[in-house]
Design a protein around this motif. Structure first.
Motif, PDB file in Angstrom:
ATOM      1  N   TYR A 141      58.772  31.939  51.962  1.00 16.05           N
ATOM      2  CA  TYR A 141      58.962  33.322  51.534  1.00 16.05           C
ATOM      3  C   TYR A 141      59.252  34.218  52.719  1.00 16.05           C
ATOM      4  O   TYR A 141      59.079  33.823  53.869  1.00 16.05           O
ATOM      5  CB  TYR A 141      57.758  33.846  50.742  1.00 16.05           C
ATOM      6  N   LYS A 142      59.735  35.421  52.410  1.00 11.59           N
ATOM      7  CA  LYS A 142      60.008  36.401  53.444  1.00 11.59           C
ATOM      8  C   LYS A 142      59.068  37.568  53.248  1.00 11.59           C
ATOM      9  O   LYS A 142      58.812  37.982  52.111  1.00 11.59           O
ATOM     10  CB  LYS A 142      61.457  36.901  53.332  1.00 11.59           C
ATOM     11  N   ILE A 143      58.561  38.092  54.357  1.00  6.80           N
ATOM     12  CA  ILE A 143      57.848  39.360  54.310  1.00  6.80           C
ATOM     13  C   ILE A 143      58.844  40.439  54.717  1.00  6.80           C
ATOM     14  O   ILE A 143      59.441  40.379  55.788  1.00  6.80           O
ATOM     15  CB  ILE A 143      56.623  39.362  55.239  1.00  6.80           C
ATOM     16  N   ILE A 144      59.056  41.380  53.799  1.00  5.53           N
ATOM     17  CA  ILE A 144      60.043  42.437  54.015  1.00  5.53           C
ATOM     18  C   ILE A 144      59.327  43.717  54.439  1.00  5.53           C
ATOM     19  O   ILE A 144      58.331  44.116  53.823  1.00  5.53           O
ATOM     20  CB  ILE A 144      60.858  42.725  52.726  1.00  5.53           C
ATOM     21  N   TYR A 145      59.840  44.331  55.498  1.00  2.00           N
ATOM     22  CA  TYR A 145      59.261  45.568  56.028  1.00  2.00           C
ATOM     23  C   TYR A 145      60.411  46.487  56.436  1.00  2.00           C
ATOM     24  O   TYR A 145      61.304  46.048  57.173  1.00  2.00           O
ATOM     25  CB  TYR A 145      58.372  45.236  57.234  1.00  2.00           C
ATOM     26  N   GLU A 146      60.399  47.686  55.965  1.00  3.65           N
ATOM     27  CA  GLU A 146      61.491  48.635  56.220  1.00  3.65           C
ATOM     28  C   GLU A 146      62.860  48.010  55.926  1.00  3.65           C
ATOM     29  O   GLU A 146      63.793  48.090  56.731  1.00  3.65           O
ATOM     30  CB  GLU A 146      61.404  49.176  57.658  1.00  3.65           C
ATOM     31  N   ASN A 147      62.944  47.370  54.777  1.00  5.98           N
ATOM     32  CA  ASN A 147      64.196  46.786  54.266  1.00  5.98           C
ATOM     33  C   ASN A 147      64.773  45.650  55.103  1.00  5.98           C
ATOM     34  O   ASN A 147      65.923  45.267  54.902  1.00  5.98           O
ATOM     35  CB  ASN A 147      65.282  47.866  54.120  1.00  5.98           C
TER      36      ASN A 147
END
Lengths: 165, 165
Positions: A141-147
């Protein structure tokens, strides 16, 4: 829900950890009633290969923190977790904690009050040398932060009796 | 971890749902292998009382979406959830989904790709008329979005045999 989580040969506690969109460490602590220990197997900065650059949406050759840890309770390994994080995108305080290692990523994000979301990419049964012949449920999975992608994570959960808790 | 989650008289599956910092609905679906049904008991816009304004960090009198739902699997109620959300802070698409109701909040946030964090405020054993004499584990948390409270949530989990799953 991913099909693999409907299989009857996968222990419920493993399904829960693999199925959450929250912190795995936190669930492991609730399930065992004990503290989870993060042990770092390897942690270093690498130049992004084209493959890594693709995962993280960065340019080939950019610096990436590459970390491999285990999550243990009472010396039993429940999770082998690899993370890749583009150095330039990690906020400073987070970077220090991440590179000092031995702190679970969920706790790092919480303590630095980051607003994020987790996008599950894939879940499958594989084998990993680390776990020998034991089949492994792997999720990415990816952790998304500020797009942007703050982290790509692959967690491997061994499928055996250790999850009877 | 909250002390109440270490108590031996609370079923493990309940502890897991109450202990996660991710989506409860998603964990309930993994635990039961079935779809969770959200049933709206009440949903209306109210003017913030001083108490509600304090919870949400808004001015008294501002509009707040007040929603009370149950999460059910096979007609068994596992969670009674109240949420308060300041109308002016909810992004438009989210607002439509939230007020159309019957969609779990975790799914709404995921589908609109919101980056958030959940801050657990309190966990305690209480009674609620809705569940009669059955003791209830109640937790309160805030969903933070763009540094402001997007939602205050109180989830009540009945402590009884329904969690043997």
């Amino acid at each position: 829900m991913q099909d693999v989580l409907r299989r009857h040969d996968i222990p419920s506690c493993l399904k829960i950890c693999a199925g959450t969109d929250g912190s795995v460490t936190q669930l492991l602590e609730v399930l065992t009633g004990k503290n989870v220990k993060v042990e770092t197997i390897a942690q270093h900065v690498v130049k992004a290969t084209p493959e890594i650059a693709g995962l993280l949406n960065i340019e080939t050759g950019e610096d990436v923190n590459d970390r491999l840890v285990t999550l243990k309770v009472d010396d039993i390994v429940y999770v082998l977790a690899k993370s890749l994080a583009p150095i330039n995108r990690i906020p400073q305080g987070v970077k220090d904690d991440l590179m000092r290692a031995d702190i679970p990523i969920g706790r790092i994000l919480r303590e630095h009050k980051l607003e994020t979301r987790r996008d599950i990419l894939k879940m499958e049964i594989v084998h990993r040398d680390f776990f020998g012949d034991i089949p492994v449920l792997s999720r990415e999975y990816k952790i998304i932060y500020e797009n942007s992608v703050l982290m790509w994570i692959n967690e491997c959960f061994p499928i055996d009796g250790r999850w009877r808790m």
